[in-house]
Motif scaffolding. Structure first.
Motif, PDB file in Angstrom:
ATOM      1  N   ILE A   1       0.847  -1.201   0.000  1.00  0.00           N
ATOM      2  CA  ILE A   1       0.000   0.000   0.000  1.00  0.00           C
ATOM      3  C   ILE A   1       0.883   1.252   0.000  1.00  0.00           C
ATOM      4  O   ILE A   1       0.649   2.199  -0.760  1.00  0.00           O
ATOM      5  CB  ILE A   1      -0.963   0.000   1.207  1.00  0.00           C
ATOM      6  CG1 ILE A   1      -1.969  -1.145   1.079  1.00  0.00           C
ATOM      7  CG2 ILE A   1      -1.684   1.338   1.338  1.00  0.00           C
ATOM      8  CD1 ILE A   1      -2.796  -1.397   2.323  1.00  0.00           C
ATOM      9  N   GLU A   2       1.920   1.241   0.823  1.00  0.00           N
ATOM     10  CA  GLU A   2       2.852   2.368   0.870  1.00  0.00           C
ATOM     11  C   GLU A   2       3.544   2.561  -0.474  1.00  0.00           C
ATOM     12  O   GLU A   2       3.737   3.698  -0.931  1.00  0.00           O
ATOM     13  CB  GLU A   2       3.878   2.154   1.984  1.00  0.00           C
ATOM     14  CG  GLU A   2       3.279   2.232   3.375  1.00  0.00           C
ATOM     15  CD  GLU A   2       4.234   1.759   4.465  1.00  0.00           C
ATOM     16  OE1 GLU A   2       5.417   1.464   4.177  1.00  0.00           O
ATOM     17  OE2 GLU A   2       3.780   1.673   5.626  1.00  0.00           O
ATOM     18  N   LEU A   3       3.918   1.455  -1.117  1.00  0.00           N
ATOM     19  CA  LEU A   3       4.556   1.545  -2.430  1.00  0.00           C
ATOM     20  C   LEU A   3       3.595   2.147  -3.460  1.00  0.00           C
ATOM     21  O   LEU A   3       3.981   3.022  -4.241  1.00  0.00           O
ATOM     22  CB  LEU A   3       5.037   0.165  -2.891  1.00  0.00           C
ATOM     23  CG  LEU A   3       5.703   0.127  -4.263  1.00  0.00           C
ATOM     24  CD1 LEU A   3       6.976   0.962  -4.277  1.00  0.00           C
ATOM     25  CD2 LEU A   3       5.996  -1.305  -4.669  1.00  0.00           C
ATOM     26  N   ARG A   4       2.338   1.711  -3.434  1.00  0.00           N
ATOM     27  CA  ARG A   4       1.355   2.266  -4.368  1.00  0.00           C
ATOM     28  C   ARG A   4       1.205   3.772  -4.146  1.00  0.00           C
ATOM     29  O   ARG A   4       1.132   4.545  -5.104  1.00  0.00           O
ATOM     30  CB  ARG A   4       0.008   1.569  -4.209  1.00  0.00           C
ATOM     31  CG  ARG A   4      -1.004   2.007  -5.243  1.00  0.00           C
ATOM     32  CD  ARG A   4      -2.351   1.318  -5.066  1.00  0.00           C
ATOM     33  NE  ARG A   4      -3.096   1.458  -6.292  1.00  0.00           N
ATOM     34  CZ  ARG A   4      -3.545   0.465  -7.030  1.00  0.00           C
ATOM     35  NH1 ARG A   4      -3.370  -0.779  -6.652  1.00  0.00           N
ATOM     36  NH2 ARG A   4      -4.197   0.702  -8.137  1.00  0.00           N
ATOM     37  N   ASP A   5       1.154   4.186  -2.880  1.00  0.00           N
ATOM     38  CA  ASP A   5       1.048   5.609  -2.576  1.00  0.00           C
ATOM     39  C   ASP A   5       2.278   6.373  -3.073  1.00  0.00           C
ATOM     40  O   ASP A   5       2.174   7.520  -3.502  1.00  0.00           O
ATOM     41  CB  ASP A   5       0.876   5.830  -1.071  1.00  0.00           C
ATOM     42  CG  ASP A   5      -0.482   5.372  -0.555  1.00  0.00           C
ATOM     43  OD1 ASP A   5      -1.408   5.175  -1.366  1.00  0.00           O
ATOM     44  OD2 ASP A   5      -0.608   5.196   0.681  1.00  0.00           O
ATOM     45  N   ALA A   6       3.442   5.737  -3.018  1.00  0.00           N
ATOM     46  CA  ALA A   6       4.684   6.409  -3.401  1.00  0.00           C
ATOM     47  C   ALA A   6       4.864   6.513  -4.915  1.00  0.00           C
ATOM     48  O   ALA A   6       5.287   7.564  -5.413  1.00  0.00           O
ATOM     49  CB  ALA A   6       5.880   5.679  -2.783  1.00  0.00           C
ATOM     50  N   VAL A   7       4.564   5.434  -5.653  1.00  0.00           N
ATOM     51  CA  VAL A   7       4.846   5.446  -7.096  1.00  0.00           C
ATOM     52  C   VAL A   7       3.607   5.648  -7.955  1.00  0.00           C
ATOM     53  O   VAL A   7       3.722   6.001  -9.127  1.00  0.00           O
ATOM     54  CB  VAL A   7       5.594   4.169  -7.551  1.00  0.00           C
ATOM     55  CG1 VAL A   7       6.910   4.016  -6.811  1.00  0.00           C
ATOM     56  CG2 VAL A   7       4.729   2.934  -7.439  1.00  0.00           C
ATOM     57  N   GLY A   8       2.441   5.396  -7.407  1.00  0.00           N
ATOM     58  CA  GLY A   8       1.207   5.586  -8.154  1.00  0.00           C
ATOM     59  C   GLY A   8       0.721   4.340  -8.867  1.00  0.00           C
ATOM     60  O   GLY A   8       1.495   3.421  -9.146  1.00  0.00           O
ATOM     61  N   SER A   9      -0.552   4.350  -9.170  1.00  0.00           N
ATOM     62  CA  SER A   9      -1.186   3.205  -9.817  1.00  0.00           C
ATOM     63  C   SER A   9      -0.649   2.959 -11.220  1.00  0.00           C
ATOM     64  O   SER A   9      -0.461   1.815 -11.630  1.00  0.00           O
ATOM     65  CB  SER A   9      -2.700   3.398  -9.891  1.00  0.00           C
ATOM     66  OG  SER A   9      -3.249   3.405  -8.598  1.00  0.00           O
ATOM     67  N   MET A  10      -0.408   4.041 -11.968  1.00  0.00           N
ATOM     68  CA  MET A  10       0.051   3.879 -13.341  1.00  0.00           C
ATOM     69  C   MET A  10       1.412   3.169 -13.390  1.00  0.00           C
ATOM     70  O   MET A  10       1.623   2.269 -14.197  1.00  0.00           O
ATOM     71  CB  MET A  10       0.134   5.233 -14.044  1.00  0.00           C
ATOM     72  CG  MET A  10       0.403   5.077 -15.520  1.00  0.00           C
ATOM     73  SD  MET A  10       0.144   6.549 -16.538  1.00  0.00           S
ATOM     74  CE  MET A  10       0.792   7.863 -15.568  1.00  0.00           C
ATOM     75  N   GLU A  11       2.307   3.539 -12.501  1.00  0.00           N
ATOM     76  CA  GLU A  11       3.628   2.896 -12.483  1.00  0.00           C
ATOM     77  C   GLU A  11       3.505   1.435 -12.075  1.00  0.00           C
ATOM     78  O   GLU A  11       4.143   0.552 -12.658  1.00  0.00           O
ATOM     79  CB  GLU A  11       4.572   3.636 -11.539  1.00  0.00           C
ATOM     80  CG  GLU A  11       5.973   3.067 -11.492  1.00  0.00           C
ATOM     81  CD  GLU A  11       6.751   3.215 -12.801  1.00  0.00           C
ATOM     82  OE1 GLU A  11       7.841   2.630 -12.887  1.00  0.00           O
ATOM     83  OE2 GLU A  11       6.294   3.891 -13.735  1.00  0.00           O
ATOM     84  N   LEU A  12       2.685   1.154 -11.073  1.00  0.00           N
ATOM     85  CA  LEU A  12       2.486  -0.244 -10.666  1.00  0.00           C
ATOM     86  C   LEU A  12       1.881  -1.061 -11.796  1.00  0.00           C
ATOM     87  O   LEU A  12       2.297  -2.198 -12.042  1.00  0.00           O
ATOM     88  CB  LEU A  12       1.598  -0.332  -9.424  1.00  0.00           C
ATOM     89  CG  LEU A  12       2.268  -0.067  -8.096  1.00  0.00           C
ATOM     90  CD1 LEU A  12       1.253  -0.127  -6.964  1.00  0.00           C
ATOM     91  CD2 LEU A  12       3.398  -1.047  -7.845  1.00  0.00           C
ATOM     92  N   ARG A  13       0.895  -0.493 -12.480  1.00  0.00           N
ATOM     93  CA  ARG A  13       0.265  -1.205 -13.595  1.00  0.00           C
ATOM     94  C   ARG A  13       1.294  -1.486 -14.687  1.00  0.00           C
ATOM     95  O   ARG A  13       1.378  -2.590 -15.216  1.00  0.00           O
ATOM     96  CB  ARG A  13      -0.910  -0.414 -14.151  1.00  0.00           C
ATOM     97  CG  ARG A  13      -1.663  -1.164 -15.237  1.00  0.00           C
ATOM     98  CD  ARG A  13      -2.849  -0.384 -15.761  1.00  0.00           C
ATOM     99  NE  ARG A  13      -2.412   0.862 -16.392  1.00  0.00           N
ATOM    100  CZ  ARG A  13      -2.797   2.087 -16.028  1.00  0.00           C
ATOM    101  NH1 ARG A  13      -3.652   2.250 -15.038  1.00  0.00           N
ATOM    102  NH2 ARG A  13      -2.346   3.149 -16.649  1.00  0.00           N
ATOM    103  N   HIS A  14       2.107  -0.497 -14.997  1.00  0.00           N
ATOM    104  CA  HIS A  14       3.131  -0.686 -16.031  1.00  0.00           C
ATOM    105  C   HIS A  14       4.160  -1.745 -15.609  1.00  0.00           C
ATOM    106  O   HIS A  14       4.543  -2.595 -16.409  1.00  0.00           O
ATOM    107  CB  HIS A  14       3.822   0.644 -16.352  1.00  0.00           C
ATOM    108  CG  HIS A  14       4.833   0.510 -17.431  1.00  0.00           C
ATOM    109  ND1 HIS A  14       4.485   0.328 -18.750  1.00  0.00           N
ATOM    110  CD2 HIS A  14       6.182   0.507 -17.383  1.00  0.00           C
ATOM    111  CE1 HIS A  14       5.591   0.216 -19.474  1.00  0.00           C
ATOM    112  NE2 HIS A  14       6.627   0.325 -18.674  1.00  0.00           N
TER     113      HIS A  14
END
Length: 188
Positions: free
Chosen positions: A36-49
């Motif tokens: 969750i912290e990582l998603r908040d830090a890098v964003g959904s678009m980066e995680l999806r990519h």
């Protein structure tokens, strides 16, 4: 990252993205705080990519598992709900979750761990089923999870372990409570 992808790579990426969403926004029972912290830090678009490269890594681990043990899939594990989460548990280093290919652990180092985890999960299921049948108490195994893990590592039979554990704690057999073959409302 550009180029073409195989069907399996696309499927793996989609399963990884689904897992990330489950542990970060969709399922409070499965949430993993550092993801969750990582998603908040890098964003959904980066995680999806990054799910593309994570999916390729998961597929490499999966391929090593199935090559090492032709019986790896015995027990009918679901790729998206069982195998991907088991692999993604190792998409991390000492600092937390990892989403970039160059920082992911070597697939060859992770495959044996995943195989062990899933085999243990299958063993636990068999032990719980045996405990339910023998003692009408499937949670007996969960109540003694450390003993269960030791028994698994020793190669003990799950039914023999459930039998031993129930006898150790002097439990009444299931047929004492359910003399007509039912345990806790379930036909055995």
């Amino acid at each position: 990252m550009t180029g073409s992808f195989t069907y399996l790579e696309v499927e793996a990426a989609l399963c990884v993205w689904e897992w990330i969403n489950d542990v970060t926004i969709n399922d409070p029972n499965r949430e993993i705080e550092d993801w969750i912290e990582l998603r908040d830090a890098v964003g959904s678009m980066e995680l999806r990519h990054q799910s593309i490269e994570l999916g390729q890594w998961c597929l490499a681990v999966f391929d090593l598992c199935t090559a090492a043990d032709p019986k790896f899939l015995d027990g009918c594990y679901s790729y998206d709900w069982d195998i991907i989460p088991a692999i993604m548990a190792y998409a991390r280093n000492e600092d937390g979750p990892v989403i970039y290919a160059q920082a992911l652990p070597e697939a060859a180092a992770i495959a044996p761990k995943v195989m062990r985890d899933l085999a243990f999960r299958r063993w636990l299921g068999d032990a719980r089923q045996a405990a339910q049948k023998l003692w009408a108490y499937a949670d007996l195994i969960d109540d003694h999870s450390e003993k269960a893990e030791v028994a698994f590592d020793r190669g003990e039979d799950p039914q023999a372990f459930a039998d031993w554990l129930g006898e150790k704690y002097d439990l009444a057999p299931a047929d004492y409570f359910y003399p007509f073959g039912q345990t806790a409302g379930k036909d055995i």
